[in-house]
Design an enzyme around this catalytic site. Structure first.
Site, mmCIF file in Angstrom:
data_model
loop_
_atom_site.group_PDB
_atom_site.id
_atom_site.type_symbol
_atom_site.label_atom_id
_atom_site.label_comp_id
_atom_site.label_asym_id
_atom_site.label_seq_id
_atom_site.Cartn_x
_atom_site.Cartn_y
_atom_site.Cartn_z
ATOM 1 N N CYS A 267 -65.757 46.243 -28.797
ATOM 2 C CA CYS A 267 -65.572 45.340 -27.655
ATOM 3 C C CYS A 267 -64.327 44.505 -27.871
ATOM 4 C CB CYS A 267 -66.788 44.437 -27.447
ATOM 5 S SG CYS A 267 -66.996 43.189 -28.729
ATOM 6 N N CYS B 93 -64.001 42.315 -30.987
ATOM 7 C CA CYS B 93 -63.587 43.013 -32.211
ATOM 8 C C CYS B 93 -62.062 43.041 -32.314
ATOM 9 C CB CYS B 93 -64.123 44.448 -32.220
ATOM 10 S SG CYS B 93 -65.913 44.587 -32.123
ATOM 11 N N ASP C 206 -25.475 49.264 -8.786
ATOM 12 C CA ASP C 206 -24.151 49.711 -9.205
ATOM 13 C C ASP C 206 -23.777 50.917 -8.343
ATOM 14 O OD1 ASP C 206 -21.854 50.099 -10.995
ATOM 15 O OD2 ASP C 206 -22.956 51.861 -11.682
#
Length: 755
Positions: A27, A30, A445
């Site tokens: 989870c 952890c 550009d």
């Protein structure tokens, strides 16, 4: 470019960067615990991703790899340093299969167990001698073997003085089992007028083994679908990594051909690619002609013809024809390896709100354990029966789910980065998503971005006594040392002018590149200048009237002009033509539909720039700017209140890409431009720009929706459980559905389609 708020992201520019595979995490709490332990080490910055089971670690000191893995082990998890060749081989398939086996057993046993529980609760007279032991036989394999991953994780956490989501589940299951021994041998405390439905919803007086089995089944189902969805979210990354060839057919100098593992291929070696084969690595074609299918890497469906002197990319496939190529990049330096790294790094990103969610998860489980105990005590003090108080406390334990919080960002990034890779769009991380939300102006550009960049010398005018061949010979020699598209066109014209097209150009001495202006050098004893008019006027050189008239006429027609000077005098003017990218007009239109203003920013002259802008529908034109002035123009736009995205491909664009709020580099451009950008576009199709912005915005919206749901679920569900309004079985199902919703919502990004 907006600076990252993520301390881990900010550190990545220095030190060694390692990837750890972390096992045993179940989870978000952890992942937070592992991250906290690693970050306590001196010189270490770590970001742990629960969804990918990875830890991205930057080590700036002398910390040994073994120290990292030992630190993770001391936290109760397993860790392994992943080498580049191993990273993409990681797969959650084994975990998915294990969860599936346990889920099947749980479902098969839970269904008859639930049926018996309902029967015995509604019709107590149906209970036969020894019915309790039948229930035990059905329930214990579920609460024991099927639920073992939860118990094992809870034990590991307990040994390290911590807790996780598994602690809540394990405690809930064990408590239900222990309470069942009491419930099965104690008369029901239900009211005299209680109906079967009341008993079913409140479970007072019934055996709690079906609750233990039901919670196990629902949570296992949630974990299984979560793991499978996470695996699907990473499918695109694995598919991208698997594009690389496994072997290469090399040709030795004596013409002998042999097959070797692609890992043994070295820069400079010649390798052969036949029809249907995958190009082994990045290279330059030495001989042959072929149609190369790049769809798996860029999303472009039409094969591209390549021939001698052109570049090929490892991982693409030769449709027909054959190629003999020289390896220019191998291993981790190839474009494919770089693309995979970009996707991996994007999946490591965390939003500020996600970091908050991770911190909450670390304290969430202990808080829920305390809350469950207080709930049990409070209901008991208020006069509720022991059965009722236990039921409410059990619901509190089961309903709490920090997993959804931990999955909100990483699962969406996994799905989006994988889908983006299939479309030739590479996000660099969460900060990119935040930037796209604000962007209202896109600066493009010209050369190589809006136009193909494949320029050619269309016309040439020179002074008497200085022939065309000499002009091109001198100019080509200087431009040979430059990388600009204009330089390539001049060099090509100079070579074509020679009688056989193969005569080498003379060498150049004292070469100097003048960014945005041109280049100078000494050729065959002559001082030669090639570039824009400003390069010459800055040196006090005047342009002959006839040449100046030609130059002005060509520029009015939208052509790029270049002057050539020799020994202090202007001797020629060249007109170069460039072609628009076929997708430019559609890309600009789609950007406008997204509510964005477009600006053409170029070092070219204004008449040429305006002609291009008019043809594709760009609203603003800023022409004649040097690279440094491009940065100033970006800053001016930002100072005026605009949020600016810059699209470019060359070295000259890198400072502007880094300055903009969002930098988008055309993947065919230079490594410098790519490293400065936030979004990499490897499709030649310019519509990748609006597609990238749409994907980024969609991903950001998905992450926010996930977090709103995850926070909202816990804020709403826990009070309901405390008030006794949720049955433990319903709580278990709701908890599983919470994580399932977050993951399935993220997976919708895999269906994102270009506009």
């Amino acid at each position: 470019m907006t600076m990252s708020a993520d301390p881990v992201e900010a550190e990545r520019g220095s030190g060694r960067r390692l990837e750890l595979s972390v096992g045993g995490m179940t989870c978000a709490a952890c992942a937070t615990r592992v991250e906290r332990k690693l970050n306590k080490l001196e010189g270490v910055r770590a970001s742990v991703n629960y969804a990918t089971a990875r830890a991205s670690v930057t080590v700036s000191g002398d910390t040994d790899e073994e120290v990292l893995t030992d630190t993770v082990a001391k936290a109760g998890y397993q860790a392994e340093v992943l080498r580049p060749a191993e990273r993409r081989q990681q797969d959650s398939g084994q975990r998915v299969r294990d969860l599936w086996r346990r889920l099947v057993v749980a479902v098969v046993l839970f269904i008859p167990l639930a049926d018996l529980a309902i029967l015995f609760t509604v019709l107590p007279e149906a209970r036969f001698p020894g019915w309790q032991w039948l229930v035990v036989v059905l329930a214990l394999p579920v609460a024991g073997w099927a639920a073992w991953p939860f118990h094992r994780a809870a034990l590991v956490n307990a040994r390290h003085g911590s807790s996780s989501m598994d602690t809540l589940v394990s405690v809930g299951i064990l408590a239900a089992c222990v309470w069942s021994l009491y419930a099965m041998f104690t008369p029901s405390a239900a009211p005299d007028d209680a109906t079967g439905l009341w008993l079913l919803l409140n479970t007072d007086g019934a055996a709690y083994l079906e609750v233990a089995a039901g919670v196990t089944t629902f949570v296992l189902a949630g974990r299984y679908f979560e793991a499978r969805a996470q695996r699907r979210a990473g499918d695109a990354l694995r598919a991208l990594a698997e594009l690389s060839a496994k072997t290469a057919t090399v040709e030795d100098p004596d013409g002998t051909r042999r097959e070797i593992p692609v890992e043994r291929l070295t820069v400079g070696q010649h390798f052969v690619t036949r029809p249907g084969e995958t190009v082994a690595t990045d290279g330059r074609v030495v001989r042959g002609r072929a149609a190369v299918d790049r769809s798996s890497m860029t999303g472009e469906s039409v094969p591209v013809e390549v021939t001698e002197g052109e570049e090929v990319t490892g991982g693409t496939v030769v449709s027909h024809g054959w190629l003999l190529s020289e390896a220019t990049k191998v291993g981790a330096d190839t474009q494919l390896a770089g693309m995979v790294r970009l996707v991996e790094q994007a999946q490591d990103g965390k939003a500020a709100v996600q970091r908050l969610a991770d911190r909450i998860s670390a304290y969430f489980v202990p808080a829920v354990l305390v809350l469950a105990a207080l709930t049990l005590l409070t209901w008991s003090l208020l006069g509720a029966s022991p059965e009722r108080a236990f039921t409410v406390a059990l619901s509190v334990l089961v309903i709490a789910c920090p997993c959804a919080l931990g999955l909100a960002t990483p699962t969406a990034l996994m799905a989006a980065s994988g889908r983006g890779a299939q479309l030739g769009i590479f996000l660099k991380g969460y900060q990119t998503l935040e930037s796209t939300r604000q962007v209202d102006t896109v600066v493009l550009d010209k050369t190589g971005t809006v136009t193909t960049g494949g320029m050619s010398v269309a016309e040439l005018s020179h002074v008497p006594g200085f022939p065309r061949s000499r002009v091109l010979r001198l100019a080509g020699a200087v431009e040979l040392a430059s990388e600009h598209a204009v330089a390539a066109a001049v060099v090509a014209a100079a070579r074509a002018e020679s009688s056989d097209g193969q005569t080498p150009l003379p060498g150049v001495e004292d070469f100097t590149n003048e960014p945005g202006l041109g280049a100078t050098g000494r050729v065959e004893g002559h001082e030669v200048l090639v570039g824009r008019a400003k390069l010459f006027t800055d040196r006090g050189m005047s342009v002959p009237e006839e040449l100046d008239r030609r130059r002005a006429d060509w520029e009015r027609r939208g052509r790029t002009t270049v002057l050539v000077g020799c020994d202090g005098a202007v001797v020629a003017v060249l007109a170069l033509s460039d072609t628009l990218k076929p997708s430019a007009e559609a890309a600009v239109r789609r950007l406008s539909e997204l509510g964005m203003r477009t600006v053409l920013l170029t070092g070219d002259n204004e008449p040429t720039a305006r002609a291009v802008a008019s043809e594709v529908g760009i609203e603003e034109v800023v022409a004649g700017v040097l690279p440094g002035e491009k940065v100033a123009e970006i800053e001016r736009l930002r100072a005026s209140g605009r949020s600016v995205a810059m699209v470019g491909d060359g070295v000259n664009d890198a400072p502007a890409l880094a300055t903009a709020d969002l930098g988008l580099a055309v993947g065919a451009g230079t490594d410098v431009a790519i490293s400065a950008a936030d979004l990499i576009l490897v499709r030649e199709d310019l519509t990748a720009v609006p597609d990238a912005i749409r994907l980024a915005r969609r991903t950001l919206g998905t992450i926010r929706g996930n977090l709103v749901w995850a926070f909202g679920y816990n804020l709403a569900a826990i009070p309901l459980a405390v008030l006794g309004l949720l049955n433990p079985l319903i709580a278990g199902g709701a908890m599983a559905l919470s994580s399932g919703f977050v993951v399935s919502n993220s997976l919708r990004l895999r269906r994102f389609s270009p506009s």
